[in-house]
Enzyme design. Structure first.
Site, PDB file in Angstrom:
ATOM      1  CB  SER A 150       5.501   2.858  -1.094  1.00  0.00           C
ATOM      2  OG  SER A 150       5.027   3.765  -1.976  1.00  0.00           O
ATOM      3  CB  VAL A 151       3.568  -0.463   2.947  1.00  0.00           C
ATOM      4  CG1 VAL A 151       4.137  -1.344   4.206  1.00  0.00           C
ATOM      5  CG2 VAL A 151       3.555   1.192   3.933  1.00  0.00           C
ATOM      6  CG  PHE A 177       4.250  11.313   5.324  1.00  0.00           C
ATOM      7  CD1 PHE A 177       4.479  12.689   4.742  1.00  0.00           C
ATOM      8  CD2 PHE A 177       3.229  11.132   6.350  1.00  0.00           C
ATOM      9  CE1 PHE A 177       3.860  13.590   5.088  1.00  0.00           C
ATOM     10  CE2 PHE A 177       2.973  12.429   7.020  1.00  0.00           C
ATOM     11  CZ  PHE A 177       3.296  13.594   6.326  1.00  0.00           C
ATOM     12  CE  LYS A 220       5.113   5.604   6.674  1.00  0.00           C
ATOM     13  NZ  LYS A 220       4.376   6.175   7.857  1.00  0.00           N
ATOM     14  N   GLY A 228       0.879  -1.234   0.117  1.00  0.00           N
ATOM     15  CA  GLY A 228       0.053  -0.039   0.081  1.00  0.00           C
ATOM     16  C   GLY A 228       0.890   1.225  -0.074  1.00  0.00           C
ATOM     17  N   GLY A 281       0.777   5.741   1.383  1.00  0.00           N
ATOM     18  CA  GLY A 281       0.111   6.967   1.683  1.00  0.00           C
ATOM     19  C   GLY A 281       0.722   8.245   1.434  1.00  0.00           C
ATOM     20  CG  ASP A 338      -3.054  10.714   9.788  1.00  0.00           C
ATOM     21  OD1 ASP A 338      -4.432  11.028   9.429  1.00  0.00           O
ATOM     22  OD2 ASP A 338      -2.544  10.309   8.723  1.00  0.00           O
TER      23      ASP A 338
END
Length: 847
Positions: free
Chosen positions: A549-550, A547, A563, A543, A545, A659
């Protein structure tokens, strides 16, 4: 009224006299304000015992018989003595009222202040001038306090019954340890409705474990903490449900007596006569779920009773054989196996300790429902029928229907089918968390039971034709020659430039990386090359986000999620925040940070792998075939609440996550939820009322106070309320695929409240959601409490946890206007540090 503490009459004298008396022989059981103790060898009464435990007593109530067991208060440690409790303990004293360390009579802790946060050598206990008792660790951080400042406290005392208390000039109790039980009771101590005894994790780990005993309106119950709760002992008392009565239990001579109590908790029934113990006793809820009574004998401490006697003996306890373990009549533990088959689907966690339970050879994955099967276990049932009361159940169903329902439910771990003789239909139970099993005895349980365990089958794979190795070698050879020739030309022209750039950047990189070496409690630091190999050159993306990628990876036998921050200019500050924050805290409901990489411009974080991914894909239906059942949703909500309660109230500094959203809630193979992604987290000192910071977070989850830039950890509570509504409703807060009037879930919630159609919002994908309407409605009310515009009206997360566990009720006097409209929002748009790109909506929804 006669004073309950007649031995304190002389405390009405001036405090200088108190300080003088404290300097007298050690059997003095009191202390005055402005007293300070340091946990080290400077304390006069240090005693080490043969089992390695140590006591450093500061107060002692000597035995009237001049020798024998006595109650004391002070610092206690066991084994390696690298961690200490401030505790009340029973110690053996000699005729000189001195603590001794014979081979018999090791110290027994009956109450502790800081079981979840032990302190170190040189920790301090301060009885302050204004009457507060404060425990600080060696680094001066506050670990525990009685919060009694300004309440006219005159002194501190340890009573003859083992009660540590603060009292005023009228000898009235201001605070007492009896009101805050841990895992033990002493004779005469009362456990009131809503209070709990919570067992330790083990004899060497004092952290609160999964077993607890509590008093409810209808009697006494013991639970193993799971979602839903699973009971294993009950002692019901009838006639307690009158509005003016509640239940309580008192530890009498060797047993628990259950009584009723009228409205005023300090006016017990006059007819109650409590027998006195013949010797010193205490009762403790053990880490295995047993409730045992210990009594001092001439040879030491003996077990005189196991209060919660269960049939058949040990097999009726939740963890007697661990998860999936089968307990037989002789107390032996074994793993489930298929009749007349050599296939093994389960294995011992530890072959030398079968009682630790079993694990699946192939872990269950809800992403492969087509590969799930059921393993039949005849005449095997659950450890207790009590535990099945709160588990999803179906009545009057056929056995095959029960099995198919489990296979279609991703969180179901087993199907337990119970039926009477000569009947085809029965009761079907579908647990999502499985504890010990046992061989069924119909002559005792009066029913037959078949149990089917869900297992994962490895699908067959087809072999793929490989490319010719000879052709590949030829191509690689030609490529190598061309590459060498071209590379040699470029090297001649670029070597000087590279040398200059390297020297310029070297110092800046070293300075930058040195920042990470200064972070205290640093987790494992990996090289970029190690993580590149572990992830197969970052080939499997899980996935991404705002900041980074994972990626999935493997470090030895451990599966991890790596991450990678994609833009170090944007994410360096967030990276530091995440390493510093999550690297120094530990909780079962927080994703564990295993390590990190800070090398040149690379910034990577290594987390434990969560096989079921993030919550959003389970509640927003990216996988349309699978819907979470209600108990799993409730469990997820509870785990998020526990994580936030820990961050807000149990860490040295309050930590605001900032968050909270479904994308940052990860799920393991049992659908246990863990909070992740601390890139925007903010530390708040405990003496700060708020912090000033730029708006940050994700549109749709932001609390109204972000407009002022003055925030507290309660912005997380607002976000939690939004997430709870998303879980219950099965849709995003901001969903532009909906009709215009339904785009914003929280605005829609307001309208449904006005129309008295709240239940219209319940997710229709979940088959059992409407079967639990009462529970769902209660959780929605809890979400509304968290969504209050005035942050002061929102509950603390510890209160939210108690409500989810059934110990408290939801506030009913609520403001049902959850949405604010203000022109300030547009002016704040360019100050938003969002974890994803900005949208036309800000805060909790469109305006």
């Amino acid at each position: 009224m006669r004073s309950p503490y007649p031995f304190l009459f002389f405390f009405l004298a001036a405090q200088p006299c108190l300080r003088f008396l404290i300097a007298q022989p050690f059997d003095y059981p009191t202390a005055a304000p402005s007293t300070f103790w340091t946990n080290n060898l400077s304390l006069k009464h240090n005693v080490t015992y043969p089992d390695g435990s140590m006591v450093r007593a500061i107060l002692l109530r000597s035995n009237p018989a001049f020798f024998g067991p006595s109650f004391a208060a002070g610092f206690f440690c066991n084994a390696a003595c690298d961690a200490f409790l401030f505790a009340v303990f029973i110690v053996y004293t000699n005729s000189g009222a001195e603590i001794t360390n014979p081979m018999i009579g090791s110290p027994q802790v009956v109450w502790s202040a800081n079981r979840d946060r032990p302190v170190r050598e040189n920790a301090t206990l301060h009885f302050t001038e204004d009457g507060n008792l404060v425990l600080r660790d060696a680094d001066s951080t506050i670990v525990w306090s009685t919060n009694t400042s300004g309440q006219s406290v005159l002194g501190l005392n340890i009573t003859a019954s083992g009660n540590l208390l603060l009292f005023d000039r009228q000898n009235a109790s201001i605070w007492q340890s009896f009101d805050h039980p841990t895992d033990s009771l002493v004779p005469g101590q009362t456990l009131r409705e809503g209070q709990r005894l919570i067992a330790n994790i083990s004899t060497t780990n004092w952290t609160r474990g999964q077993f607890y005993l509590t008093v409810l309106a209808d009697g006494l119950k013991a639970f193993v903490d799971s979602s839903p709760l699973q009971a294993y002992y009950v002692n019901e008392v009838s006639g307690l449900k009158a509005k003016n009565k509640s239940a309580y239990v008192t530890f009498t001579n060797g047993s628990l007596a259950i009584f009723t109590l009228f409205t005023k908790p300090d006016v017990p029934d006059e007819n109650i006569i409590l027998p006195s113990a013949s010797s010193v006793q205490y009762m403790r809820l053990e880490s295995d779920g047993h409730l045992k009574v210990y009594e001092w004998r001439t040879t030491g401490w003996d077990i005189v009773d196991d209060v919660m006697k269960l049939y058949p003996d040990n097999c009726a306890y939740p963890t007697v054989c661990g998860e999936y373990g089968i307990c037989s009549n002789n107390g032996q533990c074994s793993c489930p196996s298929e009749t007349n088959s050599s296939s093994n689907y389960f294995k011992q966690i530890d072959d030398r300790h079968p009682n630790l339970g079993c694990s699946s050879v192939i872990p269950l994955s809800c992403q492969s429902l087509q590969d799930h099967q059921l393993l039949a276990l005849e005449n095997v049932t659950y450890f207790s029928s009590l535990a099945l009361e709160n588990i999803i159940s179906l009545s009057s169903v056929a056995e095959e229907s029960c099995k198919q329902t489990c296979l279609k439910n991703c969180s179901c771990k087993a199907a337990i089918f119970q039926y009477e003789q000569n009947t085809s239909d029965g009761y079907c139970f579908l647990p999502s968390q499985l504890f010990s099993l046992m061989n069924n005895q119909p002559t005792v349980t009066h029913y037959n039971s078949n149990l089917y365990l869900k297992i994962q089958i490895v699908p067959r794979t087809t072999n793929k034709t490989l490319t010719s190795s000879t052709s590949r070698k030829k191509i690689m050879g030609v490529g190598a020659i061309l590459g060498f020739t071209i590379g040699a030309l470029f090297v001649l022209f670029l070597i000087v430039g590279i040398f200059v750039l390297f020297n310029r950047k070297k110092n800046s990189h070293m300075e930058e990386e040195d920042q990470f070496d200064q972070i205290p409690g640093m987790p494992t630091r990996f090289s970029f090359e190690e993580l590149k190999v572990a992830t197969g050159n970052f080939c499997k993306k899980l996935g991404e986000g705002g900041f980074g990628s994972v990626f999935e990876g493997d470090l030895g036998d451990m599966r991890v999620a790596v991450k990678r921050l994609d833009g170090i200019g944007q994410g360096k500050k967030e990276f530091l925040a995440e390493v510093e924050t999550i690297g120094s805290i530990h909780h079962i409901c927080l994703v564990r940070l295993i390590g990190f990489c800070a090398e040149r411009s690379y910034r990577l974080l290594v987390y434990e792998y969560m096989c079921n991914g993030s919550l959003d894909k389970w509640i927003f239906y990216r996988n349309q075939d699978v819907a979470l059942d209600w108990q799993t949703r409730r469990k997820i909500i509870t785990h998020i609440a526990k994580a936030l309660s820990y961050l807000h109230e149990e860490c040295r500094q309050r930590i605001a996550h900032l968050d909270i959203k479904p994308q940052n809630i990860l799920l393991d193979d049992n659908f246990n939820a863990k909070v992740s992604d601390f890139g925007l987290a903010k530390m708040i000192d405990r003496d700060q009322s708020h912090v000033m910071t730029r708006m940050r977070g994700t549109p749709g989850y932001l609390a109204p106070e972000w407009l002022t830039s003055k925030i507290t950890e309660k912005v997380d509570i607002y976000s939690f309320g939004v997430v709870v509504m998303e879980i219950v409703c099965g849709r995003k807060n901001l969903d532009y695929s909906q009709s215009e009037e339904s785009i914003h879930l929280i605005s829609l919630l307001q309208e449904k409240i006005k129309e008295d159609k709240l239940l219209d919002l319940i997710d229709n994908h979940g088959n059992d959601m409407h079967l639990h309407r009462e529970e769902v409605n209660e959780i929605m009310q809890l979400a509304m409490w968290c969504l209050q515009i005035d942050s002061n009206k929102r509950p603390f997360m510890s209160i939210v946890v108690k409500i989810l566990e059934g110990a408290m009720n939801v506030e009913t006097c609520l403001d049902y206007n959850f949405v604010t409209t203000t022109p300030m929002m547009l002016s704040n748009m360019n100050h938003l540090d969002a974890s994803r790109p900005q949208s036309a909506s800000l805060l909790s929804g469109p305006r």
